[in-house]
Design a protein around this motif. Structure first.
Motif, PDB file in Angstrom:
ATOM      1  N   GLY A  12      33.550  51.966  35.653  1.00  0.00           N
ATOM      2  CA  GLY A  12      32.705  51.439  34.585  1.00  0.00           C
ATOM      3  C   GLY A  12      32.948  49.955  34.429  1.00  0.00           C
ATOM      4  N   ALA A  13      33.288  49.528  33.207  1.00  0.00           N
ATOM      5  CA  ALA A  13      33.525  48.113  32.938  1.00  0.00           C
ATOM      6  C   ALA A  13      34.983  47.720  33.134  1.00  0.00           C
ATOM      7  N   VAL A  14      35.796  48.637  33.695  1.00  0.00           N
ATOM      8  CA  VAL A  14      37.220  48.398  33.896  1.00  0.00           C
ATOM      9  C   VAL A  14      37.536  48.360  35.390  1.00  0.00           C
ATOM     10  N   ALA A  15      38.385  47.428  35.790  1.00  0.00           N
ATOM     11  CA  ALA A  15      38.855  47.365  37.167  1.00  0.00           C
ATOM     12  C   ALA A  15      40.335  47.735  37.202  1.00  0.00           C
ATOM     13  N   LEU A  16      40.683  48.677  38.055  1.00  0.00           N
ATOM     14  CA  LEU A  16      42.075  49.041  38.283  1.00  0.00           C
ATOM     15  C   LEU A  16      42.547  48.282  39.520  1.00  0.00           C
ATOM     16  N   VAL A  17      43.503  47.379  39.324  1.00  0.00           N
ATOM     17  CA  VAL A  17      44.036  46.547  40.404  1.00  0.00           C
ATOM     18  C   VAL A  17      45.459  47.016  40.705  1.00  0.00           C
ATOM     19  N   THR A  18      45.702  47.418  41.942  1.00  0.00           N
ATOM     20  CA  THR A  18      46.993  47.991  42.316  1.00  0.00           C
ATOM     21  C   THR A  18      47.657  47.166  43.408  1.00  0.00           C
ATOM     22  N   LEU A  19      48.869  46.691  43.133  1.00  0.00           N
ATOM     23  CA  LEU A  19      49.674  46.012  44.148  1.00  0.00           C
ATOM     24  C   LEU A  19      50.098  47.069  45.161  1.00  0.00           C
ATOM     25  N   ASN A  20      49.850  46.814  46.446  1.00  0.00           N
ATOM     26  CA  ASN A  20      49.957  47.901  47.413  1.00  0.00           C
ATOM     27  C   ASN A  20      50.875  47.562  48.586  1.00  0.00           C
ATOM     28  N   ARG A  21      52.155  47.369  48.249  1.00  0.00           N
ATOM     29  CA  ARG A  21      53.186  47.238  49.281  1.00  0.00           C
ATOM     30  C   ARG A  21      54.354  48.164  48.914  1.00  0.00           C
ATOM     31  N   VAL A  52      40.859  44.584  32.854  1.00  0.00           N
ATOM     32  CA  VAL A  52      41.572  44.916  34.083  1.00  0.00           C
ATOM     33  C   VAL A  52      42.869  45.638  33.735  1.00  0.00           C
ATOM     34  N   VAL A  53      43.193  46.664  34.511  1.00  0.00           N
ATOM     35  CA  VAL A  53      44.507  47.297  34.463  1.00  0.00           C
ATOM     36  C   VAL A  53      45.223  46.905  35.750  1.00  0.00           C
ATOM     37  N   LEU A  54      46.408  46.315  35.610  1.00  0.00           N
ATOM     38  CA  LEU A  54      47.194  45.873  36.762  1.00  0.00           C
ATOM     39  C   LEU A  54      48.439  46.744  36.871  1.00  0.00           C
ATOM     40  N   PRO A  97      40.586  40.956  28.859  1.00  0.00           N
ATOM     41  CA  PRO A  97      41.939  41.499  28.716  1.00  0.00           C
ATOM     42  C   PRO A  97      42.509  42.037  30.026  1.00  0.00           C
ATOM     43  N   ILE A  98      43.807  41.803  30.200  1.00  0.00           N
ATOM     44  CA  ILE A  98      44.561  42.357  31.328  1.00  0.00           C
ATOM     45  C   ILE A  98      45.662  43.242  30.750  1.00  0.00           C
TER      46      ILE A  98
END
Length: 259
Positions: A12-21, A52-54, A97-98
């Protein structure tokens, strides 16, 4: 952007950003730092995303900080990458917002990345540590100034001078994180909070974040004056009809939440 070191999923209007190492505890290599900057710079231009959710991949680390193996070859200085990779700038310029979903270790540079978020939620696995002084470097992404303002000077000095770990429950008690969840509940809770934020009027959401952040950097009296100035400026664009419609929406939302 280097392939797969960061994942972006839009909900939706939210992006899930995942650090992937995960194999490197999501250590902040040059490639990952560059990907973080590119991701937030790109999302800032995406009108469909308003929060965003980090988080980090796996359940061991949000990020263990700067990749020490790589840094041993390139140096620790922030300008070692040519000065073109500035996570603090990219996240600081992001207008929405983050929410940091801290799923494990957030150490030194990883702790600084967490502090670049607007709201922190943590899993019971979360551990925070500032080992700058032990490693032999001075923080350059804001930790020395942000941490003491969040948890108090004495507690910040304790963490930074000892390098000891801070567990999730103590972090919540000290006001560093808002809430603590079981690992499997963390990201869903963060996504729900982000969704709740996106239901705020978009113009007000962006303006409110800017007002809080800008005021935080001012003396208290100056910040109060700035609030009054921006409030008056915004009021000129608001009609009585729009206020009434907003009031009805807020009332209905309150009734729904209290059922």
């Amino acid at each position: 952007m280097s392939e797969n070191v960061i994942l972006v999923e839009k909900k939706g209007a939210v992006a899930l950003v995942t650090l992937n190492r995960p194999e490197a505890r999501n250590a902040l290599s040059r490639a990952l730092r560059e990907a973080i900057c590119e991701t937030f710079d790109t999302l800032a231009e995406d009108d469909s995303i308003r929060a965003v959710v980090l988080t980090g991949s796996g359940d061991k680390a949000f990020t263990a900080g700067v990749d020490l193996k790589e840094a041993g070859q390139t140096g620790f200085a922030l300008g070692a990458d040519g000065g073109n990779i500035d996570m603090a700038k990219s996240l600081g310029n992001y207008p929405w917002p983050i929410i940091g979903a801290i799923n494990g270790y957030a150490i030194t540079g990883g702790f600084e990345l967490a502090l670049m978020c607007d709201v922190l939620l943590a899993s019971t696995n979360a551990r925070f540590a500032d080992t700058h002084a032990h490693v032999g470097i001075v923080p350059g992404w804001g930790l020395s100034q942000k941490l003491c303002r969040l948890i108090g000077t004495s507690r910040a000095k304790e963490l930074s001078f000892t390098g000891n770990f801070l567990d999730a429950e103590t972090a919540e008690r000290w006001g560093l994180v808002n809430r603590v969840y079981q690992p499997e509940e963390l990201v869903p809770a963060a996504l729900q909070m982000a969704e709740d934020m996106t239901k705020t009027q978009p113009v007000l959401l962006k303006k409110y974040k800017a007002l809080i952040d800008d005021g935080f950097a001012m003396r208290f009296g100056d910040a109060l004056k700035e609030e009054i100035r921006r409030s008056a400026e915004h009021a000129e664009s608001v009609s009585a009809e729009s206020v009434e419609e907003a009031r009805k929406a807020v009332t209905e939302r309150g009734r729904t939440l209290n059922k």
